[in-house]
Motif scaffolding. Structure first.
Motif, PDB file in Angstrom:
ATOM      1  N   ALA A 188       3.889 -53.862 -22.382  1.00 51.68           N
ATOM      2  CA  ALA A 188       3.902 -55.195 -21.760  1.00 51.68           C
ATOM      3  C   ALA A 188       2.643 -55.416 -20.940  1.00 51.68           C
ATOM      4  CB  ALA A 188       5.148 -55.351 -20.901  1.00 51.68           C
ATOM      5  N   GLU A 189       2.278 -54.398 -20.158  1.00 52.62           N
ATOM      6  CA  GLU A 189       1.068 -54.524 -19.328  1.00 52.62           C
ATOM      7  C   GLU A 189      -0.174 -54.685 -20.200  1.00 52.62           C
ATOM      8  OE1 GLU A 189       0.983 -51.188 -16.659  1.00 52.62           O
ATOM      9  OE2 GLU A 189       2.882 -51.843 -15.746  1.00 52.62           O
ATOM     10  N   VAL A 190      -0.238 -53.881 -21.247  1.00 50.90           N
ATOM     11  CA  VAL A 190      -1.404 -53.933 -22.139  1.00 50.90           C
ATOM     12  C   VAL A 190      -1.517 -55.314 -22.774  1.00 50.90           C
ATOM     13  CG1 VAL A 190      -2.212 -53.105 -24.373  1.00 50.90           C
ATOM     14  CG2 VAL A 190      -1.615 -51.466 -22.594  1.00 50.90           C
ATOM     15  N   LEU A 191      -0.384 -55.821 -23.260  1.00 47.60           N
ATOM     16  CA  LEU A 191      -0.426 -57.097 -23.979  1.00 47.60           C
ATOM     17  C   LEU A 191      -0.721 -58.272 -23.042  1.00 47.60           C
ATOM     18  CD1 LEU A 191       2.459 -56.919 -26.619  1.00 47.60           C
ATOM     19  CD2 LEU A 191       0.032 -56.490 -26.923  1.00 47.60           C
ATOM     20  N   ALA A 247      -9.823 -47.507 -21.630  1.00 45.33           N
ATOM     21  CA  ALA A 247      -8.906 -46.705 -20.820  1.00 45.33           C
ATOM     22  C   ALA A 247      -8.591 -45.373 -21.506  1.00 45.33           C
ATOM     23  CB  ALA A 247      -7.621 -47.489 -20.573  1.00 45.33           C
ATOM     24  N   VAL A 248      -8.412 -45.420 -22.811  1.00 45.97           N
ATOM     25  CA  VAL A 248      -8.111 -44.182 -23.539  1.00 45.97           C
ATOM     26  C   VAL A 248      -9.311 -43.248 -23.487  1.00 45.97           C
ATOM     27  CG1 VAL A 248      -7.499 -43.188 -25.780  1.00 45.97           C
ATOM     28  CG2 VAL A 248      -6.409 -45.297 -25.030  1.00 45.97           C
ATOM     29  N   LYS A 249     -10.506 -43.856 -23.590  1.00 43.49           N
ATOM     30  CA  LYS A 249     -11.723 -43.045 -23.498  1.00 43.49           C
ATOM     31  C   LYS A 249     -11.801 -42.372 -22.124  1.00 43.49           C
ATOM     32  CE  LYS A 249     -15.778 -44.505 -25.350  1.00 43.49           C
ATOM     33  NZ  LYS A 249     -16.803 -45.534 -25.597  1.00 43.49           N
ATOM     34  N   LYS A 250     -11.470 -43.179 -21.106  1.00 45.35           N
ATOM     35  CA  LYS A 250     -11.558 -42.694 -19.738  1.00 45.35           C
ATOM     36  C   LYS A 250     -10.558 -41.563 -19.459  1.00 45.35           C
ATOM     37  CE  LYS A 250     -11.402 -44.709 -15.192  1.00 45.35           C
ATOM     38  NZ  LYS A 250     -10.749 -45.831 -14.519  1.00 45.35           N
ATOM     39  N   SER A 251      -9.424 -41.652 -20.122  1.00 45.99           N
ATOM     40  CA  SER A 251      -8.395 -40.628 -19.885  1.00 45.99           C
ATOM     41  C   SER A 251      -8.856 -39.254 -20.375  1.00 45.99           C
ATOM     42  CB  SER A 251      -7.107 -41.001 -20.614  1.00 45.99           C
ATOM     43  OG  SER A 251      -7.273 -40.789 -22.004  1.00 45.99           O
ATOM     44  N   GLY A 299     -10.254 -41.638 -27.759  1.00 46.62           N
ATOM     45  CA  GLY A 299     -10.853 -42.933 -27.442  1.00 46.62           C
ATOM     46  C   GLY A 299     -11.970 -43.300 -28.398  1.00 46.62           C
ATOM     47  N   MET A 300     -12.771 -42.295 -28.791  1.00 44.81           N
ATOM     48  CA  MET A 300     -13.857 -42.562 -29.730  1.00 44.81           C
ATOM     49  C   MET A 300     -13.315 -42.956 -31.087  1.00 44.81           C
ATOM     50  SD  MET A 300     -16.666 -39.705 -28.763  1.00 44.81           S
ATOM     51  CE  MET A 300     -17.656 -39.811 -30.242  1.00 44.81           C
ATOM     52  N   LYS A 301     -12.264 -42.270 -31.505  1.00 43.53           N
ATOM     53  CA  LYS A 301     -11.631 -42.589 -32.773  1.00 43.53           C
ATOM     54  C   LYS A 301     -11.137 -44.036 -32.755  1.00 43.53           C
ATOM     55  CE  LYS A 301      -9.017 -39.546 -35.842  1.00 43.53           C
ATOM     56  NZ  LYS A 301      -7.986 -38.532 -35.941  1.00 43.53           N
ATOM     57  N   TRP A 302     -10.532 -44.431 -31.642  1.00 45.87           N
ATOM     58  CA  TRP A 302     -10.029 -45.792 -31.510  1.00 45.87           C
ATOM     59  C   TRP A 302     -11.185 -46.779 -31.568  1.00 45.87           C
ATOM     60  CZ3 TRP A 302      -5.223 -46.999 -28.100  1.00 45.87           C
ATOM     61  CH2 TRP A 302      -4.208 -46.069 -28.381  1.00 45.87           C
ATOM     62  N   GLU A 303     -12.262 -46.415 -30.880  1.00 43.06           N
ATOM     63  CA  GLU A 303     -13.415 -47.309 -30.825  1.00 43.06           C
ATOM     64  C   GLU A 303     -14.001 -47.528 -32.223  1.00 43.06           C
ATOM     65  OE1 GLU A 303     -16.643 -45.903 -28.381  1.00 43.06           O
ATOM     66  OE2 GLU A 303     -17.140 -47.946 -27.795  1.00 43.06           O
ATOM     67  N   PHE A 304     -14.137 -46.428 -32.992  1.00 46.93           N
ATOM     68  CA  PHE A 304     -14.681 -46.556 -34.351  1.00 46.93           C
ATOM     69  C   PHE A 304     -13.834 -47.513 -35.178  1.00 46.93           C
ATOM     70  CE2 PHE A 304     -16.358 -41.965 -33.902  1.00 46.93           C
ATOM     71  CZ  PHE A 304     -17.525 -42.437 -33.329  1.00 46.93           C
ATOM     72  N   LEU A 336       0.972 -45.960 -18.118  1.00 46.07           N
ATOM     73  CA  LEU A 336       1.974 -46.075 -17.056  1.00 46.07           C
ATOM     74  C   LEU A 336       1.423 -45.560 -15.737  1.00 46.07           C
ATOM     75  CD1 LEU A 336       5.346 -44.911 -18.661  1.00 46.07           C
ATOM     76  CD2 LEU A 336       4.768 -47.192 -17.848  1.00 46.07           C
ATOM     77  N   ASP A 337       0.804 -44.394 -15.820  1.00 47.48           N
ATOM     78  CA  ASP A 337       0.364 -43.754 -14.576  1.00 47.48           C
ATOM     79  C   ASP A 337      -1.138 -43.858 -14.357  1.00 47.48           C
ATOM     80  OD1 ASP A 337       3.004 -43.013 -14.165  1.00 47.48           O
ATOM     81  OD2 ASP A 337       2.771 -41.219 -15.402  1.00 47.48           O
ATOM     82  N   GLY A 338      -1.817 -44.459 -15.301  1.00 48.41           N
ATOM     83  CA  GLY A 338      -3.255 -44.627 -15.133  1.00 48.41           C
ATOM     84  C   GLY A 338      -4.046 -43.521 -15.794  1.00 48.41           C
ATOM     85  N   ALA A 339      -5.199 -43.923 -16.353  1.00 46.75           N
ATOM     86  CA  ALA A 339      -6.050 -42.957 -17.034  1.00 46.75           C
ATOM     87  C   ALA A 339      -6.513 -41.871 -16.086  1.00 46.75           C
ATOM     88  CB  ALA A 339      -7.250 -43.675 -17.657  1.00 46.75           C
ATOM     89  N   ASP A 340      -6.712 -42.254 -14.822  1.00 48.09           N
ATOM     90  CA  ASP A 340      -7.212 -41.266 -13.866  1.00 48.09           C
ATOM     91  C   ASP A 340      -6.203 -40.169 -13.615  1.00 48.09           C
ATOM     92  OD1 ASP A 340      -9.604 -42.532 -13.586  1.00 48.09           O
ATOM     93  OD2 ASP A 340      -8.828 -43.896 -12.028  1.00 48.09           O
TER      94      ASP A 340
END
Lengths: 580, 510
Positions: free
Chosen positions: B53-56, B67-71, B84-89, B243-247
């Motif tokens: 829901a938050e993402v959308l 965010a996935v890259k950052k995680s 994250g790189m895979k997603w980006e490609f 949910l809890d943040g990439a950090d």
């Protein structure tokens, strides 16, 4: 243009090509096995590996695209060692019977082993053992010799779109087989033999009738009659290491005489006969007596595929037998009577560019009074082997003419061997039969060339006749899907099962190394040999062949007549092998 | 609801469980805590679909990728490619049609991480895929799962139905422009179909054989369309990241390997089963704390990580921190998380043979090095364990192993020689004993030991009667004797004796 470094030297190459292609431009031929320029990339043999800076493992050059600044090394010690090792691994699981193998001397695996410098075998472990599948009249499958390059599988699926064979099992137990472990005999295999032409070893070969033919030749009680197809003469020279592009007609005729045949006739004679019958049939259908479009029936592999996959189109297929079968019928009737010999004592052997003709020869629809008309059908390769084993070196032979009365042919018959040739020949005759006028511009460029699907039209006395020419069963599928939807789009369709037509037949000689058997330039050269012969002939239309006229006058009566119907025409029935 | 970290919750529930020591649950955060067949349990008790829901509502696709890259999340299927790189490609590919695939073809023997994740928490996988689909611009998801997991398949199907009903799947999800649906494809039992390109072939209905890469699935995947393939565990982590943040995700783990990893611990160990630990946990902590040590006071000989194509590590690697780089440096791999503990009773040549037997039968047969090479390795190892080893075998095996590794088409072949190469590297002496002394230190290889009868013998004569070589002599009720010159080492006496009187001896110094 991007810059790549091959073996430390910079080269400017176009983007989007593979390492293998870039290396070839730079003058390095990277050894390969599963790669074939006209099939999809498989990447299975790993023989074409190279080193790419920044890439952890070796890269398969056949599939790896180049990138700007890429540093490629094709011949480092590590690469050479790995390549050699990989070929050794293949050899470890391959029978060590080169000197009794059909492909000895013309085997890609042999050449490859030599190229990469294999000197010893590494592992003496278990070797695969399979029974040979030799039940089919056309194709023999000897899986012990298979290197699993998958070219046959891709050929059958991608070019011919028959999908008769695929890999079965896993790991070391992988092998190539028709579905459900069936024999080729019972499978959907169309018998075109294209898998054989791309096979690097003797895993897939034609069923060999050399022994039987030699037995016949040594049988004093038989009258031995041979016939040769147009495209055999355009390619047989290659078997003797000669350059493609020359017609070896007279030399081949003379060689067959030397082999011991009493009479050597020409399938081109019956190609003329086919055209007279087929053109008459077409004109008849055009008048409303039969289904249109009419589809040619000379290609035996197309016949088998049609009965299996397109049986709904049976009414559209010409009832004419193929030239081989027509000539065999005439040999065992007209000719037998002429020389006053019981047809049972005539052995009729056909030398064809075709593997499927072996299947056709055995078709029961073609029996005449319960008698087979073509006793054996052999391929160009088998002819080459027979000549070599008899010490007959084709290039040294002084040419001879074919025997009378079944030896004279028109230029139209010569081009039967090339895709579009039957159409061109048929239209030359149909036009003149229908209009009574002389056709001036007889070279039909619309039907020539090597595009997969060719279309054209010709004006026959105010009627526009639309035709299509396809070669390769994959292309046939394309046009037949159109026909199923729209029966009125074409009037006349030529289908040849093999890419390039008969000159690219499944029985033609293997050439050189690395899959160039199915090479467009080679096909063009073979085609040129036939087109040149057509051009050099005075009679270039089938119905003008005087011996054909004589045959009708003396024996057959009229085209499509009763006798012609019995001896020159046939019928088809649907077949549904398991898996359709 | 009160914010309680999942790990806290987990610890609360399994407070007394010795397994929870050192564990940190991210991927398996809900497994065992919610009813996997009840979407409301997931929604209300596990913050389910909140991340979606938050993402959308709040995030653009590129922010999601960022965010996935950052995680720092990396592929949990084994190779550890940055997710994250895979997603980006995949996101960067221009195509109207894209696919998102969940690789649930878990094939490693003894591994059931993916199975537990799906059976215990199917909605988390789906939520991860939905987020992935949104991020890369895909409309279709496919879960490729092995048919041998019927319960997992059933729960996935139920989850999809429930999600469709609640508007988490289908057209305009949660009122957004994003439409996405998922289907299940069943694998037919080929190990190699866990390799992403083989998996794609299988989805397309073709024979499960890998394709050469490049082109990678990100540009040329299912039916030639850009495709994002991630492993079950990777998908399970996605929800937690949002949910809890990439950090907070990146706070777990080591510098280059973030988050946690689920392992399946098996072999000679007291506590077998699944556990999830932060990256960077040492092998020692796993074996002796979570695993509870080796049974029967035996000595640890080796830990084999990474499934059938992982490497065998020795005691000296006990301090190795578990992350992608450290394991690779030690000569093994993370793999999908199999971990087999081997004690001193195991023969390393035999272990290598066991794994090669698996990879050789699971090789798809496409590329020569893997198809032919693994068989030759297996044959040679069999020969060595049967006392037929020859001088030069080790060198040949090393050479062949390296070539298979460097020239095979896919990951299966490229990693198949790992058990062999790492065991030669770490236990070369054992190989040499097998080959030159014809002795198996662990007394596993039947042909490489001597059989002797000790004082336990009651003279029952059972061994004498089964000996096919008449190598055993003795009178009734008197201690029997084996003539070693006649013994063919069939081990029948050893298996027959009920008094542990027939023993194996090697004569090797300890």
């Amino acid at each position: 243009m991007i810059k790549v470094y091959i073996n430390d030297k910079p080269y400017d190459v176009v983007e989007g090509i593979t390492i293998m292609q870039a290396a070839a431009m730079a003058g390095y031929k990277i050894p390969s096995l599963c790669y074939h320029p006209r099939l999809s990339i498989y990447g299975g043999c790993r023989v074409c590996i190279v080193e790419v800076e920044g890439v952890k493992n070796f890269a398969a050059s056949c599939s790896y695209p180049i990138k700007d600044g890429m540093k490629i090394r094709t011949n480092t010690e590590a690469v050479r060692k790995a390549r050699k090792e990989i070929v050794e691994l293949i050899l470890d699981n391959h029978p060590q019977d080169c000197n009794i193998c059909k492909r000895n001397g013309i085997c890609e695996l042999q050449n490859l082993a030599r190229e990469v410098g294999v000197e010893e075998r590494m592992f003496a472990g278990e070797r695969k053992r399979y029974d040979k599948d030799d039940a089919s009249p056309c194709v023999e499958n000897n899986q012990e010799k298979c290197v699993l390059c998958g070219r046959c599988v891709r050929m059958c699926a991608e070019i011919q779109k028959i999908r008769a064979i695929d890999f079965v099992n896993r790991g070391i137990k992988t092998r190539v087989s028709p579905a459900f472990d069936m024999s080729f005999k019972d499978s959907v295999c169309s018998c075109c033999g294209q898998c054989i032409t791309v096979c690097p070893t003797a895993a897939l070969t034609e069923k060999d009738y050399i022994k039987e033919t030699f037995e016949v030749l040594n049988d004093k009680s038989k009258i031995k009659v041979a016939q040769i197809a147009p495209s055999v003469r355009a390619a047989i020279g290659e078997f003797f290491g000669l350059k493609p592009g020359k017609n070896w007609e007279k030399e081949t005729a003379a060689s067959l005489k030397k082999l011991g045949f009493d009479y050597v006739f020409d399938t081109q004679f019956s190609a003329d006969l086919t055209i007279v019958e087929e053109a008459s049939e077409f004109l008849d259908r055009l008048k409303g007596n039969g289904a249109l479009p009419m589809i040619t029936s000379c290609s035996s592999a197309w016949m088998k595929a049609m009965e299996q996959f397109y049986s709904d189109l049976i009414p559209n297929v010409s009832t004419c037998r193929s030239p081989m079968s027509m000539l065999s019928s005439i040999i065992k009737t007209y000719f037998a009577k002429k020389i006053n010999v019981d047809p049972k004592n005539i052995a009729s052997v056909a030398f064809m560019c075709c593997v499927a003709k072996k299947y056709e020869a055995a078709r029961e629809e073609l029996l005449i009074d319960g008698m087979r008309t073509t006793d054996y059908s052999l391929t160009t390769r088998e002819l080459g082997r027979m000549l070599k084993s008899s010490g007959i070196n084709l290039p040294d032979i002084k040419g001879e003419e074919f025997d009378s009365p079944l030896g004279q042919s028109s230029g139209a018959a010569t081009i039967f061997g090339v895709t579009g040739g039957v159409m061109e020949a048929a239209l030359r005759t149909a036009y003149e039969l229908a209009t009574g006028k002389t056709l001036i511009d007889i070279e039909m460029t619309q039907a020539r060339g090597f595009e997969g699907v060719k279309e054209g039209k010709i004006d026959v006395d105010g009627t526009e006749v639309r035709f299509a020419v396809v070669h390769g069963l994959g292309n046939a599928a394309k046009i037949l899907d159109v026909v199923r939807k729209d029966k009125n789009k074409y009037h006349f369709i030529e289908i040849m099962a093999c890419p390039g037509g008969c000159i690219g037949g499944g029985g033609q000689p293997y050439t050189a190394v690395n899959g160039q058997t199915f090479d467009i330039n080679l096909l063009k050269l073979r085609a040129q040999a036939l087109y040149d012969s057509d051009k050099s002939k005075i009679i270039r239309k089938s119905h003008e062949n005087p011996d054909i006229k004589k045959l009708y006058d003396e024996f057959l009566g009229t085209p499509l007549g009763e006798k012609a119907h019995k001896l020159l025409h046939t019928h088809y029935k649907p077949h549904f092998p398991k898996g359709i | 609801m009160p914010a309680m970290s999942v790990s806290e919750k987990f610890k609360k529930v399994f407070l007394d469980d010795k397994y929870s020591v050192g564990q940190e649950r991210v991927a398996l955060r809900n497994v065992g805590l919610i009813d996997p067949e009840n979407i409301y349990d997931y929604i209300y008790n596990a913050r389910g679909y909140q991340a979606l829901a938050e993402v959308l509502t709040d995030m653009k696709p590129e922010d999601v990728v960022e965010a996935v890259k950052k995680s720092g999340l990396r592929g949990r299927g084994g190779a550890g490619f940055p997710t994250g790189m895979k997603w980006e490609f995949t996101a960067k590919e221009k195509s109207l049609e894209k696919y998102v695939v969940c690789n649930a073809d878990e094939g490693d023997p003894g591994a059931f991480m993916d199975r537990s994740a799906i059976e215990g928490d199917p909605h988390s996988i789906l939520e991860g895929m939905l987020i992935g689909g949104y991020a890369v611009g895909a409309q279709k998801g496919i879960v490729y799962i092995r048919a041998e997991y019927p319960l997992a398949v059933e729960r996935l199907e139920k989850a999809f139905c429930a999600a469709r009903k609640e508007g988490f799947l289908g057209e305009n999800i949660l009122g957004s422009d994003f439409s996405f649906d998922v289907e299940i494809r069943l694998g037919a039992g080929a190990f190699v179909c866990g390799e992403e390109t083989a998996l794609i072939n299988s989805i397309e209905g073709k024979r499960g054989m890998p394709r050469p890469r490049p082109p990678f699935p990100a540009s040329n995947g299912v039916f030639g369309k850009p495709t994002l393939v991630n492993n079950v565990e990777t998908w399970a982590n996605i929800g937690a990241i949002f949910l809890d943040g990439a950090d907070s995700f990146a706070a777990l783990g080591t510098e280059k390997s973030k988050g946690t990893k689920v392992f399946a611990l098996a072999g000679k160990i007291n506590n077998t089963g699944l556990f999830e630990v932060p990256m960077g946990t040492t092998l020692k902590e796993i074996v002796y704390e979570i695993g509870g040590g080796i049974p029967n006071g035996k000595k640890l000989k080796s830990v084999q990580t990474g499934g059938p194509s992982g490497g065998c590590l020795t005691e000296k690697f006990l301090e190795t921190k578990i992350d992608y780089e450290s394991l690779a440096a030690a000569g093994s791999i993370m793999g999908s998380g199999g971990m087999i503990v081997i004690d001193e009773d195991s023969c390393m040549v035999n272990i290598a043979k066991y794994f090669l037997e698996f990879t050789k039968s699971e090789s798809c047969g496409k590329c020569v090095p893997c198809r032919e090479g693994t068989t030759r390795i297996y044959e040679t190892l069999t020969r060595i364990t049967e006392g037929q080893g020859e001088e030069g075998d080790i060198e040949k095996l090393e050479l062949l192993g390296e070539i298979i590794k460097k020239s095979s088409l896919c990951g299966l072949g490229q990693s198949a020689p790992n058990p062999l190469l790492s065991s030669i590297k770490n236990f070369r002496k054992e190989y040499e004993e097998h080959i030159y002394l014809k002795r198996c230190r662990a007394k596993v290889c039947e042909k490489l030991v001597d059989y002797v009868i000790n004082d336990n013998c009651v003279g029952c004569g059972a061994c004498r009667r089964v000996c096919p070589a008449t190598a055993i002599d003795g009178t009734v009720k008197a201690k029997h004797y084996i003539y070693s010159a006649k013994c063919i080492k069939c081990a029948r006496c050893f298996k027959t004796c009920k008094f542990n009187a027939v023993v194996k001896e090697t004569g090797l110094p300890e």
